[in-house]
Design a protein around this motif. Structure first.
Motif, PDB file in Angstrom:
ATOM      1  N   GLY A   1      28.000   9.496  40.661  1.00 13.84           N
ATOM      2  CA  GLY A   1      28.989   9.002  39.719  1.00 13.84           C
ATOM      3  C   GLY A   1      28.346   8.510  38.435  1.00 13.84           C
ATOM      4  O   GLY A   1      28.829   8.769  37.334  1.00 13.84           O
ATOM      5  N   ARG A   2      27.232   7.799  38.575  1.00 15.13           N
ATOM      6  CA  ARG A   2      26.526   7.304  37.392  1.00 15.13           C
ATOM      7  C   ARG A   2      25.945   8.463  36.584  1.00 15.13           C
ATOM      8  O   ARG A   2      25.958   8.438  35.351  1.00 15.13           O
ATOM      9  CB  ARG A   2      25.419   6.346  37.808  1.00 15.13           C
ATOM     10  N   GLN A   3      25.431   9.464  37.283  1.00 15.30           N
ATOM     11  CA  GLN A   3      24.885  10.627  36.586  1.00 15.30           C
ATOM     12  C   GLN A   3      25.975  11.341  35.796  1.00 15.30           C
ATOM     13  O   GLN A   3      25.758  11.761  34.651  1.00 15.30           O
ATOM     14  CB  GLN A   3      24.231  11.574  37.589  1.00 15.30           C
ATOM     15  N   ASP A   4      27.154  11.474  36.413  1.00 15.54           N
ATOM     16  CA  ASP A   4      28.265  12.135  35.726  1.00 15.54           C
ATOM     17  C   ASP A   4      28.701  11.348  34.497  1.00 15.54           C
ATOM     18  O   ASP A   4      28.973  11.927  33.441  1.00 15.54           O
ATOM     19  CB  ASP A   4      29.457  12.305  36.682  1.00 15.54           C
ATOM     20  N   ARG A   5      28.773  10.042  34.621  1.00 20.21           N
ATOM     21  CA  ARG A   5      29.186   9.217  33.479  1.00 20.21           C
ATOM     22  C   ARG A   5      28.149   9.252  32.370  1.00 20.21           C
ATOM     23  O   ARG A   5      28.496   9.295  31.181  1.00 20.21           O
ATOM     24  CB  ARG A   5      29.451   7.777  33.942  1.00 20.21           C
ATOM     25  N   ARG A   6      26.868   9.240  32.758  1.00 14.06           N
ATOM     26  CA  ARG A   6      25.808   9.308  31.753  1.00 14.06           C
ATOM     27  C   ARG A   6      25.850  10.647  31.029  1.00 14.06           C
ATOM     28  O   ARG A   6      25.719  10.712  29.797  1.00 14.06           O
ATOM     29  CB  ARG A   6      24.443   9.106  32.398  1.00 14.06           C
ATOM     30  N   CYS A   7      26.072  11.721  31.775  1.00 18.24           N
ATOM     31  CA  CYS A   7      26.144  13.048  31.163  1.00 18.24           C
ATOM     32  C   CYS A   7      27.306  13.124  30.185  1.00 18.24           C
ATOM     33  O   CYS A   7      27.163  13.639  29.071  1.00 18.24           O
ATOM     34  CB  CYS A   7      26.284  14.109  32.255  1.00 18.24           C
TER      35      CYS A   7
ATOM     36  N   ALA B   1      20.383  20.238  28.472  1.00 12.53           N
ATOM     37  CA  ALA B   1      19.462  19.107  28.364  1.00 12.53           C
ATOM     38  C   ALA B   1      20.195  17.793  28.637  1.00 12.53           C
ATOM     39  O   ALA B   1      19.665  16.899  29.311  1.00 12.53           O
ATOM     40  CB  ALA B   1      18.819  19.090  26.980  1.00 12.53           C
ATOM     41  N   CYS B   2      21.424  17.667  28.111  1.00 10.31           N
ATOM     42  CA  CYS B   2      22.222  16.465  28.380  1.00 10.31           C
ATOM     43  C   CYS B   2      22.520  16.343  29.869  1.00 10.31           C
ATOM     44  O   CYS B   2      22.465  15.238  30.430  1.00 10.31           O
ATOM     45  CB  CYS B   2      23.533  16.514  27.588  1.00 10.31           C
ATOM     46  N   ARG B   3      22.812  17.449  30.523  1.00 12.58           N
ATOM     47  CA  ARG B   3      23.099  17.418  31.955  1.00 12.58           C
ATOM     48  C   ARG B   3      21.880  17.008  32.766  1.00 12.58           C
ATOM     49  O   ARG B   3      22.011  16.515  33.890  1.00 12.58           O
ATOM     50  CB  ARG B   3      23.606  18.791  32.401  1.00 12.58           C
ATOM     51  N   ARG B   4      20.698  17.189  32.186  1.00 16.98           N
ATOM     52  CA  ARG B   4      19.470  16.754  32.855  1.00 16.98           C
ATOM     53  C   ARG B   4      19.060  15.347  32.440  1.00 16.98           C
ATOM     54  O   ARG B   4      17.972  14.889  32.776  1.00 16.98           O
ATOM     55  CB  ARG B   4      18.340  17.751  32.554  1.00 16.98           C
ATOM     56  N   GLY B   5      19.940  14.682  31.695  1.00 14.58           N
ATOM     57  CA  GLY B   5      19.709  13.287  31.359  1.00 14.58           C
ATOM     58  C   GLY B   5      19.067  13.034  30.012  1.00 14.58           C
ATOM     59  O   GLY B   5      18.686  11.900  29.710  1.00 14.58           O
ATOM     60  N   HIS B   6      18.944  14.061  29.168  1.00  7.47           N
ATOM     61  CA  HIS B   6      18.325  13.903  27.853  1.00  7.47           C
ATOM     62  C   HIS B   6      19.390  13.665  26.788  1.00  7.47           C
ATOM     63  O   HIS B   6      20.499  14.187  26.871  1.00  7.47           O
ATOM     64  CB  HIS B   6      17.513  15.145  27.490  1.00  7.47           C
TER      65      HIS B   6
END
Length: 256
Positions: free
Chosen positions: A50-56, A124-129
């Motif tokens: 969930g946090r990864q999705d929100r960050r993306c 890149a955004c999906r990988r956290g950049h």
């Protein structure tokens, strides 16, 4: 009552995804056969994702991509286009962002340069950049405004710390002296540390002439070309939906 309190405490700790997962577990009778450790692992996994999705989602919003829905999974890899999907995937899944490499995408109008660039930035955004899209023809006005209102230095810091900077439509409009100096400063701050994507209708061998100052051009291109990947797109505009359009991919890394 105790479970209601627990759910409220999870939400007060901003563990919304975990709270939602726990609510779902309470309605799924089949989960009663699972151990406490297994159920807890599912809750933690839900929170992490969930946090990864929100960050993306946050990174994509801040990136302001021209084509935010562009995705490398949708890359047109038909044989008639000639763009090798494996070359793009190898780049996207590699360490080009961490290594601060440049990606240079050239070709005629409508060939798909901006879409490909946005797809790489989106991945890149999906990988956290973090990423940021900028159209070079509008850069002169943007820089003039920021110099005038005193935000230029702060903006430089933002660009310096952005993982992927996408400079779209490079070489379309002439630059004045101040814009050349500012663009060199932007490129210099990022060289070897942060990744940059450049799209251009202008062949790379004509970039010196477009920049307009030999010394500035040498310095700028020296930094861009240190470690770069290149894609050259050819063929008629995809906007015409021509059935025989062709795209040729050249994925090379060079040191100049």
């Amino acid at each position: 009552m105790m479970m209601h309190t627990t759910l409220n405490q999870l939400r007060s700790l901003r563990l919304e995804s975990m709270a939602q997962a726990l609510e779902q577990q309470l309605t799924q009778s089949g989960l009663s056969a699972m151990s406490f450790e297994e159920r807890f692992a599912l809750l933690v996994d839900r929170e992490v994702h969930g946090r990864q999705d929100r960050r993306c989602a946050r990174l994509l919003k801040l990136a302001r991509l021209k084509y935010p829905q562009a995705a490398i999974e949708d890359l047109d890899s038909r044989a008639v286009r000639g763009l090798e999907r494996s070359a793009v995937m190898s780049l996207a899944l590699g360490e080009w962002v961490h290594s601060g490499h440049a990606v240079l995408i050239t070709g005629p109008t409508g060939a798909g340069k901006s879409w490909l660039a946005c797809a790489l930035a989106q991945h890149a955004c999906r990988r956290g950049h973090s990423a940021l899209y900028q159209r070079v023809p509008r850069l002169e006005e943007e820089l003039r405004i920021r110099h005038a209102n005193g935000t230029f230095t702060r903006w430089l810091d933002i660009l310096k710390n952005t993982d992927v900077l996408l400079l779209d439509d490079w070489g379309m409009a002439a630059m004045d002296r101040q814009t050349r100096a500012d663009l060199l400063e932007i490129i210099d701050d990022r060289a070897g540390h942060r990744a940059t994507i450049i799209t251009s209708q202008l062949p790379i061998e004509h970039w010196h002439e477009w920049i307009g100052d030999q010394t500035t051009a040498d310095a700028m291109l020296d930094r861009i070309m240190q470690s770069h990947h290149r894609f050259t797109l050819t063929g008629e505009s995809l906007r015409k939906k021509a059935p025989a359009s062709r795209v040729k991919g050249d994925n090379s890394i060079g040191n100049v």
